[in-house]
Design a protein around this motif. Structure first.
Motif, PDB file in Angstrom:
ATOM      1  N   MET A   1       1.132  -1.594   0.222  1.00 61.43           N
ATOM      2  CA  MET A   1       0.072   0.007  -0.256  1.00 61.43           C
ATOM      3  C   MET A   1       1.061   1.028  -0.032  1.00 61.43           C
ATOM      4  SD  MET A   1      -2.867   1.401   2.476  1.00 61.43           S
ATOM      5  CE  MET A   1      -4.197   1.900   2.044  1.00 61.43           C
ATOM      6  N   ALA A   2       0.419   2.290  -0.974  1.00 60.47           N
ATOM      7  CA  ALA A   2       1.064   3.461  -0.810  1.00 60.47           C
ATOM      8  C   ALA A   2       0.717   4.032   0.590  1.00 60.47           C
ATOM      9  CB  ALA A   2       1.212   3.512  -2.107  1.00 60.47           C
ATOM     10  N   GLU A   3       1.904   5.063   0.704  1.00 60.87           N
ATOM     11  CA  GLU A   3       2.462   5.665   1.543  1.00 60.87           C
ATOM     12  C   GLU A   3       1.200   7.317   1.446  1.00 60.87           C
ATOM     13  OE1 GLU A   3       4.878   8.516   3.803  1.00 60.87           O
ATOM     14  OE2 GLU A   3       6.030   6.570   3.658  1.00 60.87           O
ATOM     15  N   GLU A   4       0.106   7.678   2.714  1.00 60.67           N
ATOM     16  CA  GLU A   4      -0.201   8.573   2.614  1.00 60.67           C
ATOM     17  C   GLU A   4       0.328  10.090   2.262  1.00 60.67           C
ATOM     18  OE1 GLU A   4      -4.524   9.588   3.837  1.00 60.67           O
ATOM     19  OE2 GLU A   4      -3.048   9.683   5.874  1.00 60.67           O
ATOM     20  N   SER A   5       0.059  11.027   1.137  1.00 61.04           N
ATOM     21  CA  SER A   5       0.855  12.408   1.107  1.00 61.04           C
ATOM     22  C   SER A   5      -0.099  13.623   2.054  1.00 61.04           C
ATOM     23  CB  SER A   5       0.382  12.515  -0.144  1.00 61.04           C
ATOM     24  OG  SER A   5      -1.180  13.286  -0.208  1.00 61.04           O
ATOM     25  N   PRO A   6       0.994  14.161   2.249  1.00 63.73           N
ATOM     26  CA  PRO A   6       0.403  14.999   3.085  1.00 63.73           C
ATOM     27  C   PRO A   6      -0.784  15.380   3.046  1.00 63.73           C
ATOM     28  CG  PRO A   6       2.657  15.058   2.782  1.00 63.73           C
ATOM     29  CD  PRO A   6       2.196  14.103   1.906  1.00 63.73           C
ATOM     30  N   ALA A   7      -0.786  16.244   1.572  1.00 61.19           N
ATOM     31  CA  ALA A   7      -2.557  16.405   0.843  1.00 61.19           C
ATOM     32  C   ALA A   7      -3.529  15.936   1.513  1.00 61.19           C
ATOM     33  CB  ALA A   7      -1.823  16.825  -0.235  1.00 61.19           C
ATOM     34  N   GLU A   8      -3.500  14.711   0.987  1.00 59.97           N
ATOM     35  CA  GLU A   8      -4.331  13.303   1.195  1.00 59.97           C
ATOM     36  C   GLU A   8      -4.293  13.626   3.207  1.00 59.97           C
ATOM     37  OE1 GLU A   8      -7.463  10.855   0.812  1.00 59.97           O
ATOM     38  OE2 GLU A   8      -6.703  12.441  -0.391  1.00 59.97           O
ATOM     39  N   ARG A   9      -3.615  12.818   3.783  1.00 59.59           N
ATOM     40  CA  ARG A   9      -3.868  13.142   5.021  1.00 59.59           C
ATOM     41  C   ARG A   9      -4.757  14.161   5.796  1.00 59.59           C
ATOM     42  NH1 ARG A   9      -4.871  10.854  10.268  1.00 59.59           N
ATOM     43  NH2 ARG A   9      -4.329  12.093  11.645  1.00 59.59           N
ATOM     44  N   GLY A  10      -4.889  16.051   5.372  1.00 62.98           N
ATOM     45  CA  GLY A  10      -4.919  17.472   5.539  1.00 62.98           C
ATOM     46  C   GLY A  10      -6.201  16.898   4.994  1.00 62.98           C
ATOM     47  N   ARG A  11      -6.545  15.855   3.871  1.00 58.64           N
ATOM     48  CA  ARG A  11      -8.113  16.581   2.843  1.00 58.64           C
ATOM     49  C   ARG A  11      -8.432  15.602   4.482  1.00 58.64           C
ATOM     50  NH1 ARG A  11     -12.006  13.411   1.042  1.00 58.64           N
ATOM     51  NH2 ARG A  11     -10.248  12.060   0.046  1.00 58.64           N
ATOM     52  N   ARG A  12      -8.089  14.274   4.918  1.00 54.76           N
ATOM     53  CA  ARG A  12      -9.089  13.559   5.505  1.00 54.76           C
ATOM     54  C   ARG A  12      -9.214  13.672   7.160  1.00 54.76           C
ATOM     55  NH1 ARG A  12      -8.090   8.771   7.258  1.00 54.76           N
ATOM     56  NH2 ARG A  12      -5.947   8.581   7.040  1.00 54.76           N
ATOM     57  N   VAL A  13      -8.295  14.402   7.252  1.00 57.00           N
ATOM     58  CA  VAL A  13      -8.430  15.655   9.098  1.00 57.00           C
ATOM     59  C   VAL A  13      -9.552  16.749   8.786  1.00 57.00           C
ATOM     60  CG1 VAL A  13      -7.396  16.605  10.434  1.00 57.00           C
ATOM     61  CG2 VAL A  13      -5.758  14.953   9.724  1.00 57.00           C
ATOM     62  N   TYR A  14      -8.747  17.444   7.548  1.00 51.84           N
ATOM     63  CA  TYR A  14     -10.235  18.360   6.938  1.00 51.84           C
ATOM     64  C   TYR A  14     -11.753  17.635   7.357  1.00 51.84           C
ATOM     65  CZ  TYR A  14     -12.669  21.992   5.320  1.00 51.84           C
ATOM     66  OH  TYR A  14     -13.529  23.504   5.114  1.00 51.84           O
ATOM     67  N   LEU A  15     -11.832  16.979   6.527  1.00 53.01           N
ATOM     68  CA  LEU A  15     -13.054  16.217   6.173  1.00 53.01           C
ATOM     69  C   LEU A  15     -13.662  15.541   7.512  1.00 53.01           C
ATOM     70  CD1 LEU A  15     -13.262  14.459   2.888  1.00 53.01           C
ATOM     71  CD2 LEU A  15     -14.320  16.567   3.674  1.00 53.01           C
ATOM     72  N   ALA A  16     -12.850  15.034   8.453  1.00 52.81           N
ATOM     73  CA  ALA A  16     -13.441  14.212   9.860  1.00 52.81           C
ATOM     74  C   ALA A  16     -13.831  14.945  10.638  1.00 52.81           C
ATOM     75  CB  ALA A  16     -12.541  13.608  10.123  1.00 52.81           C
ATOM     76  N   ASN A  17     -12.853  16.316  10.695  1.00 49.14           N
ATOM     77  CA  ASN A  17     -13.432  17.039  11.682  1.00 49.14           C
ATOM     78  C   ASN A  17     -13.848  18.933  11.794  1.00 49.14           C
ATOM     79  OD1 ASN A  17     -11.304  15.913  14.019  1.00 49.14           O
ATOM     80  ND2 ASN A  17     -10.143  15.613  12.330  1.00 49.14           N
ATOM     81  N   CYS A  18     -13.420  19.358  10.870  1.00 46.71           N
ATOM     82  CA  CYS A  18     -14.111  20.698   9.479  1.00 46.71           C
ATOM     83  C   CYS A  18     -15.601  20.486   9.380  1.00 46.71           C
ATOM     84  CB  CYS A  18     -12.544  21.012   9.513  1.00 46.71           C
ATOM     85  SG  CYS A  18     -11.542  21.362  10.439  1.00 46.71           S
ATOM     86  N   THR A  19     -15.368  19.861   9.073  1.00 47.36           N
ATOM     87  CA  THR A  19     -16.599  20.688   8.144  1.00 47.36           C
ATOM     88  C   THR A  19     -18.316  19.601   8.807  1.00 47.36           C
ATOM     89  OG1 THR A  19     -16.925  17.890   7.328  1.00 47.36           O
ATOM     90  CG2 THR A  19     -15.514  19.031   5.707  1.00 47.36           C
ATOM     91  N   ALA A  20     -17.890  19.713  10.188  1.00 48.95           N
ATOM     92  CA  ALA A  20     -19.214  20.085  10.668  1.00 48.95           C
ATOM     93  C   ALA A  20     -20.020  21.606  10.584  1.00 48.95           C
ATOM     94  CB  ALA A  20     -19.956  19.456  11.646  1.00 48.95           C
ATOM     95  N   CYS A  21     -19.040  22.065  10.365  1.00 54.98           N
ATOM     96  CA  CYS A  21     -18.343  23.810  11.290  1.00 54.98           C
ATOM     97  C   CYS A  21     -18.538  24.104   9.280  1.00 54.98           C
ATOM     98  CB  CYS A  21     -18.504  24.307  12.031  1.00 54.98           C
ATOM     99  SG  CYS A  21     -18.655  23.138  13.788  1.00 54.98           S
ATOM    100  N   HIS A  22     -17.294  24.519   9.017  1.00 54.17           N
ATOM    101  CA  HIS A  22     -16.660  24.709   7.914  1.00 54.17           C
ATOM    102  C   HIS A  22     -17.823  23.718   6.594  1.00 54.17           C
ATOM    103  CE1 HIS A  22     -14.504  27.121   9.925  1.00 54.17           C
ATOM    104  NE2 HIS A  22     -14.153  26.371  11.208  1.00 54.17           N
ATOM    105  N   ASN A  23     -17.495  24.336   5.378  1.00 55.57           N
ATOM    106  CA  ASN A  23     -18.114  23.832   4.465  1.00 55.57           C
ATOM    107  C   ASN A  23     -16.457  22.079   3.603  1.00 55.57           C
ATOM    108  OD1 ASN A  23     -18.785  23.177   1.468  1.00 55.57           O
ATOM    109  ND2 ASN A  23     -20.366  25.232   1.350  1.00 55.57           N
TER     110      ASN A  23
END
Length: 77
Positions: A1-23
């Motif tokens: 399995m390929a290592e996750e890029s920092p951009a992909e990690r950031g996207r996942r963290v944002y979607l999981a933690n921020c989208t309840a209030c932010h778009n």
């Protein structure tokens, strides 16, 4: 399995933690929080760690709704 890029990690963290209030699209305002695209790392760090603002910063929305999320400290960069 390929290592996750920092951009992909950031996207996942944002979607999981921020989208309840932010778009899900960080370029758009959310139901409670403003768009965050283009925010400085300093602003994001202070908001996430202390729910405050850097000195001299004028917020897009002057609210106290955001709570600190210190468990995300390692994911901020």
């Amino acid at each position: 399995m390929a290592e996750e890029s920092p951009a992909e990690r950031g996207r996942r963290v944002y979607l999981a933690n921020c989208t309840a209030c932010h778009n899900a699209d960080p370029k758009l305002d959310g139901p409670l929080g403003p768009a965050i695209a283009g925010s400085t790392q300093e602003l994001i760090t202070v908001r996430v760690m202390r729910a405050g603002y850097p000195a001299g910063h004028t917020p897009k929305r002057d609210t106290n709704l955001m709570m600190p999320l210190p468990y995300l400290e390692a994911d901020i960069p």
